[in-house]
Structure formats: structure tokens, C-alpha cells
Design an enzyme around this catalytic site. Structure first.
Site, mmCIF file in Angstrom:
data_model
loop_
_atom_site.group_PDB
_atom_site.id
_atom_site.type_symbol
_atom_site.label_atom_id
_atom_site.label_comp_id
_atom_site.label_asym_id
_atom_site.label_seq_id
_atom_site.Cartn_x
_atom_site.Cartn_y
_atom_site.Cartn_z
ATOM 1 N N LYS A 24 -48.806 11.681 1.540
ATOM 2 C CA LYS A 24 -49.403 11.049 2.728
ATOM 3 C C LYS A 24 -50.901 10.829 2.523
ATOM 4 O O LYS A 24 -51.415 9.750 2.802
ATOM 5 C CB LYS A 24 -49.133 11.944 3.946
ATOM 6 C CG LYS A 24 -49.588 11.372 5.265
ATOM 7 C CD LYS A 24 -48.749 11.889 6.411
ATOM 8 C CE LYS A 24 -49.036 13.333 6.777
ATOM 9 N NZ LYS A 24 -50.340 13.484 7.454
ATOM 10 N N SER A 25 -51.597 11.842 2.041
ATOM 11 C CA SER A 25 -53.053 11.715 1.877
ATOM 12 C C SER A 25 -53.393 10.585 0.911
ATOM 13 O O SER A 25 -54.320 9.794 1.141
ATOM 14 C CB SER A 25 -53.636 13.022 1.320
ATOM 15 O OG SER A 25 -53.475 14.063 2.240
ATOM 16 N N GLY A 97 -54.239 12.014 12.357
ATOM 17 C CA GLY A 97 -55.607 12.529 12.322
ATOM 18 C C GLY A 97 -56.358 12.016 11.100
ATOM 19 O O GLY A 97 -57.555 11.708 11.166
ATOM 20 N N ARG A 125 -57.109 16.168 19.732
ATOM 21 C CA ARG A 125 -57.677 16.805 18.533
ATOM 22 C C ARG A 125 -59.195 16.618 18.443
ATOM 23 O O ARG A 125 -59.736 15.613 18.891
ATOM 24 C CB ARG A 125 -56.949 16.269 17.280
ATOM 25 C CG ARG A 125 -55.474 16.678 17.339
ATOM 26 C CD ARG A 125 -54.716 16.298 16.125
ATOM 27 N NE ARG A 125 -55.162 17.036 14.955
ATOM 28 C CZ ARG A 125 -54.739 16.778 13.723
ATOM 29 N NH1 ARG A 125 -53.887 15.800 13.517
ATOM 30 N NH2 ARG A 125 -55.172 17.498 12.718
ATOM 31 N N SER A 170 -62.661 21.194 5.448
ATOM 32 C CA SER A 170 -61.825 20.075 5.884
ATOM 33 C C SER A 170 -62.025 18.867 4.981
ATOM 34 O O SER A 170 -63.122 18.304 4.901
ATOM 35 C CB SER A 170 -62.173 19.688 7.325
ATOM 36 O OG SER A 170 -61.630 18.411 7.613
ATOM 37 N N GLN A 172 -60.760 16.054 5.548
ATOM 38 C CA GLN A 172 -60.936 14.863 6.392
ATOM 39 C C GLN A 172 -62.408 14.666 6.723
ATOM 40 O O GLN A 172 -62.913 13.540 6.693
ATOM 41 C CB GLN A 172 -60.098 15.002 7.670
ATOM 42 C CG GLN A 172 -58.607 14.938 7.383
ATOM 43 C CD GLN A 172 -57.754 15.055 8.622
ATOM 44 O OE1 GLN A 172 -58.250 15.334 9.706
ATOM 45 N NE2 GLN A 172 -56.456 14.864 8.463
ATOM 46 N N ASP A 318 -51.341 22.639 5.106
ATOM 47 C CA ASP A 318 -50.237 21.994 5.834
ATOM 48 C C ASP A 318 -48.905 22.719 5.650
ATOM 49 O O ASP A 318 -47.904 22.349 6.264
ATOM 50 C CB ASP A 318 -50.093 20.541 5.366
ATOM 51 C CG ASP A 318 -51.248 19.676 5.859
ATOM 52 O OD1 ASP A 318 -51.918 20.076 6.834
ATOM 53 O OD2 ASP A 318 -51.492 18.613 5.259
ATOM 54 N N ARG A 394 -44.114 18.991 11.000
ATOM 55 C CA ARG A 394 -43.938 20.109 10.051
ATOM 56 C C ARG A 394 -43.278 21.319 10.718
ATOM 57 O O ARG A 394 -42.626 22.112 10.057
ATOM 58 C CB ARG A 394 -45.272 20.478 9.411
ATOM 59 C CG ARG A 394 -45.893 19.297 8.654
ATOM 60 C CD ARG A 394 -46.872 19.726 7.596
ATOM 61 N NE ARG A 394 -47.726 18.619 7.203
ATOM 62 C CZ ARG A 394 -47.395 17.656 6.336
ATOM 63 N NH1 ARG A 394 -46.223 17.668 5.753
ATOM 64 N NH2 ARG A 394 -48.245 16.684 6.041
#
Ligand code: S3P
Length: 441
Positions: A24-25, A97, A125, A170, A172, A318, A394
Site C-alpha cells: 500500500k505504501s 491517512g 485522525r 511517523s 507519514q 501496522d 486490520r
């Protein structure tokens, strides 16, 4: 959508060779960088899940021509760093996110105003973690109350490079700052307090960007430009994790997960399971597009409880929902600390998992930054029963794996969002022996 995981009475091992969907990333980043590059980028192995599709649709809405996905293949006709156009309405990023936080960085330096919104979960979030550093760079971004989405980004701001010491581990936040740095004047340097996934750094290099990484600091010099590249997206280790745990806890299992990304910033799940006594081996190790991949073989094993080393937490961030399930099936106590980030994921993964584990008869005690779980070694660690995923993909898949050691069926509510990261999870699980009935209740 609801799952009824029906393995309780069957005591099935997991068997076979499977390839779980694309990372996904890496899928998100391939669309973002391909869109901003000069030239045409071909992507294979792209995750056709709702999260990465939301990123793809967002760039289409900003005028980028993107063909596919067809069987994981996507062709992106890059528009260059200054080629994006104002979309006709707010970009709805659904549950994702990663889309919102990375796009906030990429869009902070555009010439047009833009609004980023999301679903109920994403709207809760925290976004101050990205709007604070972006504001320091000169961005103008409004949030809803409490620093929550939607984000209203004002166009025409000039950004300046800066040095940022991230307050939390993080990827992100790190990526958001680096992507804003592509549009800023001068150097943008981001230092992380612990190692987090480095796909942004690797892929920016593949797209010809001059990014340097020394110790825990990554630096970019802006304004920068990107040149098209072809990306082979490996299978997602975060999706593979469900089968790693499933095979470990189901006696007699022997399963091979093909072409899985084993970037060292993502392999915390393997290290933690090995510390617990899991039987995991790797073969066919190779490098594709700057990312290491391998086939991973997992056999059933007797697991033991551990104190999870805190340095491994960001490298498996995750994977904790399914790691909690593994801990319940391990002899003795497992203690997880330093994982407070789990409280601000797609759900509060500490509370939601503890509630579900308790409902299935497990002694699980949530703490502010983790959980203490008393594991058991009997065949039926979990009772049958009903649990809620709270719309968190998840959580849903983790409880499906718990059914391999349950005395009865496990009913899992709210499973639609499994499609964000793992389309046809139930079908692939079925192909290696797990029985999951999908209903539209
Ligand atoms: C991601 C980073 C992680 C992870 C998420 C994907 C990314 O989030 O939980 O699923 O692609 O950069 P944080 O950076 O907030 O830990």
C-alpha cells in the site's frame, strides 16, 4: 459486510503458495511521484485497494492522465512538478491517512486552493502533526476543530526549506515534510526519533531526486524535479503478516508467501515473531526497483510470550492487531509498550483489539501505550463469539486469523474496509484453507 470465520471446529492448517496484494505504501507513492514526474511511468503490482485507488483518483481529478489499473498495471503520464490543475471539488480520500498526510505536503506549495476530506474514521485522525511543520515552512492550511480533517490548503504560498525534528516516529509526517521540500526554496531536513519506513526516500531516488540520508536525517534541496521511472510493487508485508501469524498459530501449517517486500524498515513483524519462536525462512531474495523482496515460508510453531523490544515497534506498526492474536496463542505473558501511535490509527487499535480479545475469552489488559496479554497453549485459545472491527481493515483480518484457534465461529462486524488494503482477502484465505463466510448484513 460481515465475516463469519468458521474454522473453530475444523482445526485446519494453512497450506499453499500465495501472493498477497501489492504494498500500500509503495502503491500510493508510485502514483504521486509518477504524476509529478516528467515522462511516462509504468507501475506493476499496484494495489487495487480503495486507499491507493483514492490516491489515483485524486491525481486524475488534478488533471493527470492515468491508465489502469488492469491486473495491477498502471501507466501514468506525468505532468511535471508544476503541471497539476485545481480539481473541481474537494478531494475525498476515503479512509486513507497516507493519502491525506502525503498530499498535504505535496499540495502545500501549489498555485491553487484545495480541500482534502475523508470518511468518518479519517475525519477523526490527527492532522496537526503535518499542518504544524508545513505552517513553519510557510504553508497556509486550515483544519477543522482539534486539528482534524478536512484540510483547506491555500494556494500561492512560497515555502522555505527548514530543519525539523519530528516529535513522533511517523513515516507519514517525514514524507509530508520531504514532499513539501520538493517545492521549497533551499534545504529541507527531517530527523526522526526512531527508524520508520523509508519508501519515500528510496522512491524519490529512483525518480532521479537528489535526496541524502545520514543517520536519522533525510534532506532534500528544492525546488526539485522528478524524472519518470518504472516501479514493480512488491507484495505487502503488512498483508502477508496475517498469514504469517495464521500459519504460526495453526499446527501443521506450511505456507509460502511470494515476492513479499522485506525492506528492513518494515520487517519488525518477522523479527518479533522469530523472538516468539516462529519458524520463518526466506528464499529468492532479490532487489526490485530499489526495494528488497523475498519468498517467505512459515510453518506452524509453538510460540512463547515476550517483552516486545520498543525499537521494533515502528518497524511493525501496522502489524500489532494480528501480533496481539499471536500473543494470545503464545505460552506466557507478552508485554507491548511504546506503541501509543496505535491509538490514532484507522481505529484505536489498543482499545478495539483488547475489547475483541476479551469478548473471545482472552486475558488482555490495554495500557496507555500497549497491551499485556496472557497467552495460552490449548487448542482453543479463543471462544467463538462476536467482535467489532470498528471499520478497521486490520482489526477485521486479525480476528479472522484468531478463528484458527477458536472453539466456535467468530462473527466479525464491519468488514467493508478490508477492501482498503486487501481486496478479496476472504477468497485468498479460503485458497489456503481458512474458511470465511462473507455476508452482506
Ligand atoms: C504509512 C506509515 C504509517 C503506517 C501507514 C502507512 C506510510 O503511518 O501506519 O499504514 O505509507 O507512510 P505513520 O507514519 O502515521 O506511523
Amino acid at each position: 459486510m460481515k465475516y463469519i470465520a468458521k474454522n473453530g471446529c475444523n482445526k485446519v492448517p494453512l497450506q499453499g503458495q500465495i501472493r498477497v496484494p501489492g504494498d500500500k505504501s509503495i502503491s500510493h507513492r508510485s502514483i504521486m511521484f509518477g504524476s509529478l514526474a516528467e515522462g511516462t511511468s509504468n507501475i506493476s503490482g499496484f494495489l487495487e485497494g480503495e486507499d491507493s485507488l483514492n490516491t489515483l483518483r485524486a491525481f486524475q481529478a488534478m488533471g493527470v492522465t492515468i491508465e489502469g489499473p488492469v491486473d495491477g498495471r498502471v501507466t501514468i503520464h506525468g505532468v511535471g512538478m508544476n503541471g497539476l490543475k485545481a480539481p473541481s471539488q474537494a478531494l475525498d480520500l476515503g479512509n486513507s491517512g497516507t493519502s491525506m498526510r502525503l498530499l498535504a505536503g505535496l499540495l502545500a506549495g501549489q498555485s491553487f486552493d484545495i480541500e482534502l476530506s475523508g470518511d468518518v474514521s479519517l475525519s477523526k485522525r490527527p492532522m496537526k502533526r503535518v499542518t504544524d511543520p508545513l505552517t513553519q515552512m510557510g504553508a497556509n492550511i486550515e483544519t477543522a476543530e482539534g486539528g482534524k480533517p478536512p484540510l483547506k490548503i491555500k494556494g500561492g504560498q512560497s515555502l522555505n526549506g527548514f530543519s525539523y525534528q519530528m516529535p513522533m516516529a511517523s513515516a507519514q509526517v517525514k514524507s509530508c515534510c520531504l514532499l513539501a521540500g520538493l517545492y521549497a526554496q533551499g534545504n529541507t531536513c527531517v530527523t526522526e526519533p526512531a527508524v520508520t519506513r523509508d519508501h519515500t526516500e528510496r522512491m524519490l531516488k529512483a525518480f532521479g531526486c537528489d535526496i541524502t540520508v545520514e543517520n536519522s536525517t533525510a534532506c532534500i534541496s528544492g525546488p526539485a524535479k522528478l524524472i519518470a521511472a518504472d516501479i514493480d510493487v512488491p507484495a505487502d508485508i503488512s498483508s502477508a503478516a496475517f498469514f504469517m501469524v495464521g500459519a504460526s498459530i495453526a499446527e501443521g501449517s506450511d505456507i509460502v508467501l511470494q515476492h513479499v517486500g522485506i525492506n528492513p524498515t518494515r520487517t519488525g513483524i518477522i523479527d518479533i515473531l522469530k523472538l516468539m519462536g516462529a519458524d520463518i525462512t526466506m528464499s529468492n531474495q532479490q532487489e526490485v526497483g530499489g526495494e528488497p523482496v523475498a519468498d517467505i515460508r512459515i510453518k506452524g510453531a509453538k510460540l512463547k510470550g515476550i517483552q516486545v523490544p520498543e525499537a521494533l515497534v515502528p518497524l511493525a506498526i501496522d502489524e500489532f492487531p494480528v501480533l496481539f492474536v499471536a500473543a494470545a496463542c503464545a505460552e506466557g505473558e507478552t508485554v507491548i509498550t511504546g506503541a501509543e501511535e496505535l491509538r490514532v490509527k484507522e481505529s484505536d487499535r489498543i482499545q478495539v483489539m483488547a475489547d475483541g480479545l476479551l469478548a473471545l475469552g482472552v486475558d488482555a489488559r490495554p495500557t496507555d501505550d500497549g497491551m499485556v496479554i496472557q497467552g495460552r497453549t490449548d487448542d482453543s485459545v479463543f471462544t467463538g463469539g462476536s467482535v467489532h472491527s470498528h471499520d478497521d481493515h486490520r482489526i477485521a483480518m486479525a480476528f479472522a486469523m484468531a478463528s484458527l484457534r477458536a472453539s466456535g465461529d467468530i462473527h466479525i462486524e464491519d468488514c467493508d474496509n478490508v477492501n482498503t488494503s486487501f481486496p478479496d482477502f476472504a477468497g485468498l484465505a479460503e485458497s489456503c484453507g481458512l474458511s470465511i463466510q462473507v455476508t452482506n448484513e
